[in-house]
Design a protein around this motif. Structure first.
Motif, PDB file in Angstrom:
ATOM      1  N   LEU A  24       0.809  -1.217   0.000  1.00 54.82           N
ATOM      2  CA  LEU A  24       0.000   0.000   0.000  1.00 54.82           C
ATOM      3  C   LEU A  24       0.841   1.265   0.000  1.00 54.82           C
ATOM      4  O   LEU A  24       0.332   2.349  -0.318  1.00 54.82           O
ATOM      5  CB  LEU A  24      -0.939  -0.003   1.213  1.00 54.82           C
ATOM      6  CG  LEU A  24      -2.128  -0.957   1.106  1.00 54.82           C
ATOM      7  CD1 LEU A  24      -2.753  -1.184   2.478  1.00 54.82           C
ATOM      8  CD2 LEU A  24      -3.163  -0.414   0.137  1.00 54.82           C
ATOM      9  N   ASP A  25       2.101   1.152   0.349  1.00 51.25           N
ATOM     10  CA  ASP A  25       2.974   2.325   0.407  1.00 51.25           C
ATOM     11  C   ASP A  25       2.939   3.132  -0.899  1.00 51.25           C
ATOM     12  O   ASP A  25       2.721   4.360  -0.867  1.00 51.25           O
ATOM     13  CB  ASP A  25       4.392   1.879   0.760  1.00 51.25           C
ATOM     14  CG  ASP A  25       5.400   3.000   0.725  1.00 51.25           C
ATOM     15  OD1 ASP A  25       5.701   3.505  -0.374  1.00 51.25           O
ATOM     16  OD2 ASP A  25       5.930   3.375   1.797  1.00 51.25           O
ATOM     17  N   ASP A  84      -8.679   5.610  -0.682  1.00 53.47           N
ATOM     18  CA  ASP A  84      -8.746   4.658   0.429  1.00 53.47           C
ATOM     19  C   ASP A  84      -7.398   4.044   0.802  1.00 53.47           C
ATOM     20  O   ASP A  84      -7.334   3.215   1.702  1.00 53.47           O
ATOM     21  CB  ASP A  84      -9.739   3.536   0.117  1.00 53.47           C
ATOM     22  CG  ASP A  84     -10.335   2.928   1.384  1.00 53.47           C
ATOM     23  OD1 ASP A  84     -10.589   3.682   2.336  1.00 53.47           O
ATOM     24  OD2 ASP A  84     -10.525   1.701   1.435  1.00 53.47           O
ATOM     25  N   ALA A  85      -6.318   4.437   0.126  1.00 55.03           N
ATOM     26  CA  ALA A  85      -5.024   3.807   0.401  1.00 55.03           C
ATOM     27  C   ALA A  85      -4.540   4.118   1.811  1.00 55.03           C
ATOM     28  O   ALA A  85      -4.027   3.234   2.516  1.00 55.03           O
ATOM     29  CB  ALA A  85      -3.989   4.265  -0.628  1.00 55.03           C
ATOM     30  N   VAL A  86      -4.678   5.372   2.237  1.00 54.82           N
ATOM     31  CA  VAL A  86      -4.219   5.749   3.573  1.00 54.82           C
ATOM     32  C   VAL A  86      -4.991   4.958   4.626  1.00 54.82           C
ATOM     33  O   VAL A  86      -4.406   4.423   5.579  1.00 54.82           O
ATOM     34  CB  VAL A  86      -4.381   7.267   3.792  1.00 54.82           C
ATOM     35  CG1 VAL A  86      -4.166   7.622   5.257  1.00 54.82           C
ATOM     36  CG2 VAL A  86      -3.395   8.036   2.920  1.00 54.82           C
ATOM     37  N   GLN A 108      -6.518   2.030   4.340  1.00 54.79           N
ATOM     38  CA  GLN A 108      -6.171   0.613   4.330  1.00 54.79           C
ATOM     39  C   GLN A 108      -4.788   0.361   4.926  1.00 54.79           C
ATOM     40  O   GLN A 108      -4.583  -0.634   5.642  1.00 54.79           O
ATOM     41  CB  GLN A 108      -6.236   0.071   2.896  1.00 54.79           C
ATOM     42  CG  GLN A 108      -7.640   0.015   2.320  1.00 54.79           C
ATOM     43  CD  GLN A 108      -8.570  -0.867   3.137  1.00 54.79           C
ATOM     44  OE1 GLN A 108      -8.163  -1.875   3.705  1.00 54.79           O
ATOM     45  NE2 GLN A 108      -9.838  -0.478   3.204  1.00 54.79           N
ATOM     46  N   MET A 109      -3.850   1.251   4.672  1.00 50.69           N
ATOM     47  CA  MET A 109      -2.518   1.081   5.253  1.00 50.69           C
ATOM     48  C   MET A 109      -2.562   1.278   6.767  1.00 50.69           C
ATOM     49  O   MET A 109      -1.893   0.569   7.532  1.00 50.69           O
ATOM     50  CB  MET A 109      -1.525   2.059   4.622  1.00 50.69           C
ATOM     51  CG  MET A 109      -0.078   1.850   5.035  1.00 50.69           C
ATOM     52  SD  MET A 109       1.028   2.884   4.045  1.00 50.69           S
ATOM     53  CE  MET A 109       2.607   2.509   4.796  1.00 50.69           C
ATOM     54  N   ARG A 110      -3.372   2.210   7.200  1.00 53.99           N
ATOM     55  CA  ARG A 110      -3.530   2.431   8.634  1.00 53.99           C
ATOM     56  C   ARG A 110      -4.147   1.214   9.313  1.00 53.99           C
ATOM     57  O   ARG A 110      -3.729   0.800  10.398  1.00 53.99           O
ATOM     58  CB  ARG A 110      -4.389   3.666   8.859  1.00 53.99           C
ATOM     59  CG  ARG A 110      -4.456   4.154  10.293  1.00 53.99           C
ATOM     60  CD  ARG A 110      -5.417   5.317  10.367  1.00 53.99           C
ATOM     61  NE  ARG A 110      -5.431   5.969  11.657  1.00 53.99           N
ATOM     62  CZ  ARG A 110      -6.341   6.859  12.021  1.00 53.99           C
ATOM     63  NH1 ARG A 110      -7.289   7.209  11.176  1.00 53.99           N
ATOM     64  NH2 ARG A 110      -6.298   7.419  13.224  1.00 53.99           N
ATOM     65  N   VAL A 111      -5.139   0.619   8.669  1.00 52.59           N
ATOM     66  CA  VAL A 111      -5.759  -0.594   9.211  1.00 52.59           C
ATOM     67  C   VAL A 111      -4.730  -1.710   9.328  1.00 52.59           C
ATOM     68  O   VAL A 111      -4.694  -2.451  10.324  1.00 52.59           O
ATOM     69  CB  VAL A 111      -6.948  -1.029   8.338  1.00 52.59           C
ATOM     70  CG1 VAL A 111      -7.422  -2.425   8.714  1.00 52.59           C
ATOM     71  CG2 VAL A 111      -8.096  -0.033   8.481  1.00 52.59           C
ATOM     72  N   ALA A 112      -3.868  -1.854   8.320  1.00 56.53           N
ATOM     73  CA  ALA A 112      -2.842  -2.906   8.371  1.00 56.53           C
ATOM     74  C   ALA A 112      -1.888  -2.690   9.539  1.00 56.53           C
ATOM     75  O   ALA A 112      -1.503  -3.656  10.224  1.00 56.53           O
ATOM     76  CB  ALA A 112      -2.069  -2.947   7.053  1.00 56.53           C
ATOM     77  N   THR A 113      -1.505  -1.440   9.807  1.00 55.73           N
ATOM     78  CA  THR A 113      -0.616  -1.184  10.941  1.00 55.73           C
ATOM     79  C   THR A 113      -1.315  -1.522  12.255  1.00 55.73           C
ATOM     80  O   THR A 113      -0.695  -2.070  13.178  1.00 55.73           O
ATOM     81  CB  THR A 113      -0.159   0.283  10.969  1.00 55.73           C
ATOM     82  OG1 THR A 113      -1.280   1.150  11.177  1.00 55.73           O
ATOM     83  CG2 THR A 113       0.526   0.671   9.665  1.00 55.73           C
ATOM     84  N   ARG A 114      -2.607  -1.221  12.338  1.00 49.11           N
ATOM     85  CA  ARG A 114      -3.350  -1.530  13.564  1.00 49.11           C
ATOM     86  C   ARG A 114      -3.523  -3.025  13.746  1.00 49.11           C
ATOM     87  O   ARG A 114      -3.408  -3.547  14.858  1.00 49.11           O
ATOM     88  CB  ARG A 114      -4.712  -0.827  13.519  1.00 49.11           C
ATOM     89  CG  ARG A 114      -4.621   0.680  13.731  1.00 49.11           C
ATOM     90  CD  ARG A 114      -5.973   1.329  13.521  1.00 49.11           C
ATOM     91  NE  ARG A 114      -6.006   2.697  14.043  1.00 49.11           N
ATOM     92  CZ  ARG A 114      -7.020   3.526  13.867  1.00 49.11           C
ATOM     93  NH1 ARG A 114      -8.078   3.122  13.175  1.00 49.11           N
ATOM     94  NH2 ARG A 114      -6.989   4.744  14.367  1.00 49.11           N
ATOM     95  N   LEU A 116      -0.407   8.369   9.541  1.00 51.36           N
ATOM     96  CA  LEU A 116      -1.378   8.073   8.494  1.00 51.36           C
ATOM     97  C   LEU A 116      -2.730   8.689   8.803  1.00 51.36           C
ATOM     98  O   LEU A 116      -3.480   9.057   7.881  1.00 51.36           O
ATOM     99  CB  LEU A 116      -1.523   6.556   8.337  1.00 51.36           C
ATOM    100  CG  LEU A 116      -0.328   5.821   7.716  1.00 51.36           C
ATOM    101  CD1 LEU A 116      -0.434   4.323   7.975  1.00 51.36           C
ATOM    102  CD2 LEU A 116      -0.261   6.091   6.220  1.00 51.36           C
ATOM    103  N   GLY A 117      -3.054   8.807  10.082  1.00 52.18           N
ATOM    104  CA  GLY A 117      -4.386   9.272  10.455  1.00 52.18           C
ATOM    105  C   GLY A 117      -4.542  10.769  10.540  1.00 52.18           C
ATOM    106  O   GLY A 117      -5.676  11.263  10.611  1.00 52.18           O
ATOM    107  N   ALA A 118      -3.433  11.520  10.521  1.00 52.26           N
ATOM    108  CA  ALA A 118      -3.507  12.965  10.747  1.00 52.26           C
ATOM    109  C   ALA A 118      -4.464  13.643   9.761  1.00 52.26           C
ATOM    110  O   ALA A 118      -5.345  14.412  10.150  1.00 52.26           O
ATOM    111  CB  ALA A 118      -2.113  13.584  10.651  1.00 52.26           C
TER     112      ALA A 118
END
Length: 532
Positions: free
Chosen positions: A259-260, A269-271, A273-279, A311-313
């Motif tokens: 996703l990077d 939606d990339a940000v 989805q990447m945030r979800v993966a980190t969580r 990612l969430g900012a």
């Protein structure tokens, strides 16, 4: 400035002898037998010279990514090709990102592969010289449908030094013209394929010229460096707790890496989805501490939390602004007092300002690179504890049930807390616990099957209800801020107060619904099914 072109194509190869050997630049089969194709117009022959870059251990090639510097033809320059997953499309789908010619790979392209290359240098790996004859397929009105290229290819391995080998072959590429509808395009490709195969061609065994060149020019005296994904071990269901947990961990690391580039390109939606993966990854480290040593995973959890924050900012502000804008659109015009829409837009723009620049700086920074390196190291040598060698079902079920107890405690505490800020905080804490148990059950699903998947569905309902409540808490704080700003500017705060009241009602409804939902989710038989 880099440009992006979406390419949808199919490749074919010709036999050394037989009917297909007669397919060349001058003797294509009659492609007007393919559906809407009315004319086949030859567009000339081009000499293309491309040098492909990769890390020494071929990290890009392992993921089907190519980076080349090509001269000749109308699109000379640097080309980065990233695979695109479109399940409904048969054939290769890639986004080709182009940059002007330069001596070294341009930064706007190398940034898009940084999650794969990390700190390994990009080096010239293979040189391809291609004699390409292009044919345009057009409909009866003269509109382009597709392009057929007959390529005579010569490949030479550039690395490792002293082991250069060459290969030659002919292939045919059929690429849809831009703007061709996906459904009509698939039908056209099918019809062209029927004609080509009827003439003796066959679908190419290799997905790209680079893949074929690497295979046919591999050194004979020394084994090719194995792609790092293979060295990490393929994800497999396995029967031990370690197998199951590592499968989930690998999937999340893979998601972050893949996703990077989409995040850097600001794709939809990339940000998120990447945030979800980190969580998910951070949650797995915490839930399965009996499988993976926390001495190794806790520091990674800290860095994953940092990455999720970066990612969430901008994402959180965007979601909040959309919520408030939608709510305002439902307010009758007679109740919109003052410049409320303009104030909401300016407030949102100020809060979002710089968020994307901050995120890109984080992705380009040493802290993120260190996180990627450490995740790769963990996959290469997993810090497994003794329970990792045990059969998976009892170990992973135990982890899910421990997370359930945490969730139950937090739900009960929240329900016992009087309404107000303290309850809001308690419900938010319960939401985080619900998210954690959901991810733990996801990871356990390959070992526990249907009971775990049902657990995921039920806890997701709790998470969503609590999420709606928390969204209302955040929205009310924003509305108080907006009302204060309006008052200081001499504007009416009535409309913001009205929206505040509606958000308060939504939160109260969530609180009323929670006890009944929790009673259904927390039935003992659901937990018993995990132990069965």
């Amino acid at each position: 400035m880099a440009d992006t072109v979406r390419e949808i194509e199919r490749k074919y190869e010709t036999a050394a002898t037989g009917a297909a050997a007669g397919i060349d630049a001058d003797r294509l089969p009659d492609l007007t037998r393919a559906g809407r194709v009315a004319t086949v117009a030859e567009r000339g022959t081009r000499a293309l010279d491309a040098v492909y870059y990769d890390t020494a251990d071929q990290r890009l090639a392992a993921d089907g990514i190519t980076l080349r510097r090509r001269t000749g033809g109308p699109d000379a320059g640097w080309h980065l090709k990233l695979p695109v997953a479109l399940p409904e499309v048969t054939g290769a789908v890639r986004d080709e990102i182009r940059a002007p010619l330069s001596d070294a790979p341009p930064r706007e392209l190398t940034a898009l592969v940084r999650s794969r290359t990390r700190d390994a240098p990009l080096v010239p790996l293979v040189r391809l010289r291609t004699r390409r004859t292009v044919h345009a397929l057009e409909d009866a009105a003269g509109h382009p449908l597709a392009e057929v290229a007959v390529d005579d290819v010569r490949a030479r391995r550039l690395r490792p030094e002293g082991a250069a080998r060459t290969a030659r072959w002919r292939e045919i590429e059929v690429e849809l013209a831009p703007g061709t509808g996906r459904g009509a395009g698939q039908k056209l490709l099918d019809e062209v394929e029927r004609v080509l195969i009827g003439a003796g061609a066959r679908p190419a065994a290799a997905p790209s010229k680079l893949a074929r060149a690497l295979a046919e020019t591999a050194p004979q005296t020394a084994p090719e460096a194995a792609p790092e994904t293979a060295r990490e071990g393929a994800a497999r269901p396995g029967r031990t707790a370690g197998d199951v947990v590592l499968r989930y961990v690998r999937a999340q690391v893979r998601a972050i890496v893949e996703l990077d580039p989409a995040v850097r390109r600001d794709l939809p939606d990339a940000v998120h989805q990447m945030r979800v993966a980190t969580r998910r990854l951070r949650s797995a480290f915490r839930s399965y501490a009996k499988v993976l040593d926390r001495a190794a995973t806790d520091p990674l959890g800290v860095e994953l939390k940092w990455l999720a924050t970066e990612l969430g900012a901008g994402r959180d502000q965007e979601v909040l602004a959309d919520r408030l804008t939608s709510a305002l659109a439902e307010v009758p015009r007679t109740l919109r007092l003052g410049p409320v829409s303009a104030r909401l837009r300016s407030w949102s723009a100020r809060r979002r300002a710089g968020a994307r620049e901050r995120l890109l700086a984080a992705l380009d920074g040493p802290r993120y690179l260190a996180l990627l390196e450490n995740l790769h190291a963990l996959l290469g040598a997993p810090p497994l504890r003794r329970p990792a060698a045990r059969p998976a079902p009892p170990v992973v079920a135990g982890a899910v049930l421990r997370d359930y107890e945490r969730l139950a405690h937090r739900i009960e505490a929240a329900l016992d807390t009087p309404a107000g800020p303290a309850r809001d905080e308690a419900l938010h804490s319960a939401r985080k616990a619900a998210k954690r148990i959901r991810y733990a059950a996801e990871a356990a699903s390959p070992a526990l099957g249907r009971p775990a998947r049902a657990f995921v569905r039920r806890t997701k309902q709790v998470q969503q209800l609590l999420g709606d409540h928390q969204d209302s808490v955040v929205a009310r704080a924003a509305l108080r801020e907006l009302a204060t700003q309006a008052r200081r500017a001499g504007e009416s705060g009535f409309t913001f107060g009205l929206l505040y009241g509606r958000e308060e009602a939504l939160a109260a409804r969530s609180e009323r619904e929670l006890p009944d939902l929790w009673a259904k989710v927390s039935r003992p038989r659901h937990r018993a099914a995990l132990r069965a």
